[in-house]
Design a protein around this motif. Structure first.
Motif: not given
Length: 125
Positions: A110-121
């Motif tokens: 909840r404290w993170y305002d900015y997110w990347g799109q994700g990468t599958q591992v």
């Protein structure tokens, strides 16, 4: 702030991968950058975080001793080095960033305002 995560892939158990998180900002200065992951059917969980300015790091219990997090100022990039991978590490990995202007529970998304799109591992047994 835009974040771009990359480096995911398919690896056998015991192998390694390095994830990268690049920012569209000129610098991550005064930000903390974290990695979270989400496995199918599970909630997103905290993996690791690094304070860009101070270099302080913190890891979730499942990855302690196996993963490291680092930063490269010249590339404006945060790296997540994942060693001794296990099948249970299989997930979509997201990088996230927040301004370091208050003391918070860094493991809470909840404290993170900015997110990347994700990468599958994917770790095969």
């Amino acid at each position: 702030v835009q974040l771009q995560a990359s480096g995911g892939g398919l690896v056998q158990a015991g192998g390694s991968l390095r994830l990268s998180c690049v920012t569209s900002r000129r610098t991550f200065s005064n930000f903390a950058v974290a990695w979270f992951r989400q496995a199918p059917g599970k909630e997103r969980e905290f993996v690791a975080t690094i304070s860009w300015s101070a270099g302080r790091t913190y890891f979730g219990n499942p990855v302690k001793g196996r993963f490291t997090i680092s930063r490269d100022g010249a590339q404006n990039t945060v790296f997540l080095q994942m060693n001794s991978l296990k099948p249970e590490d299989t997930a979509v990995y997201y990088c996230a960033a927040r301004k370091e202007d208050s003391i918070v529970d860094v493991t809470r998304q909840r404290w993170y305002d900015y997110w990347g799109q994700g990468t599958q591992v994917t770790v095969s047994s």
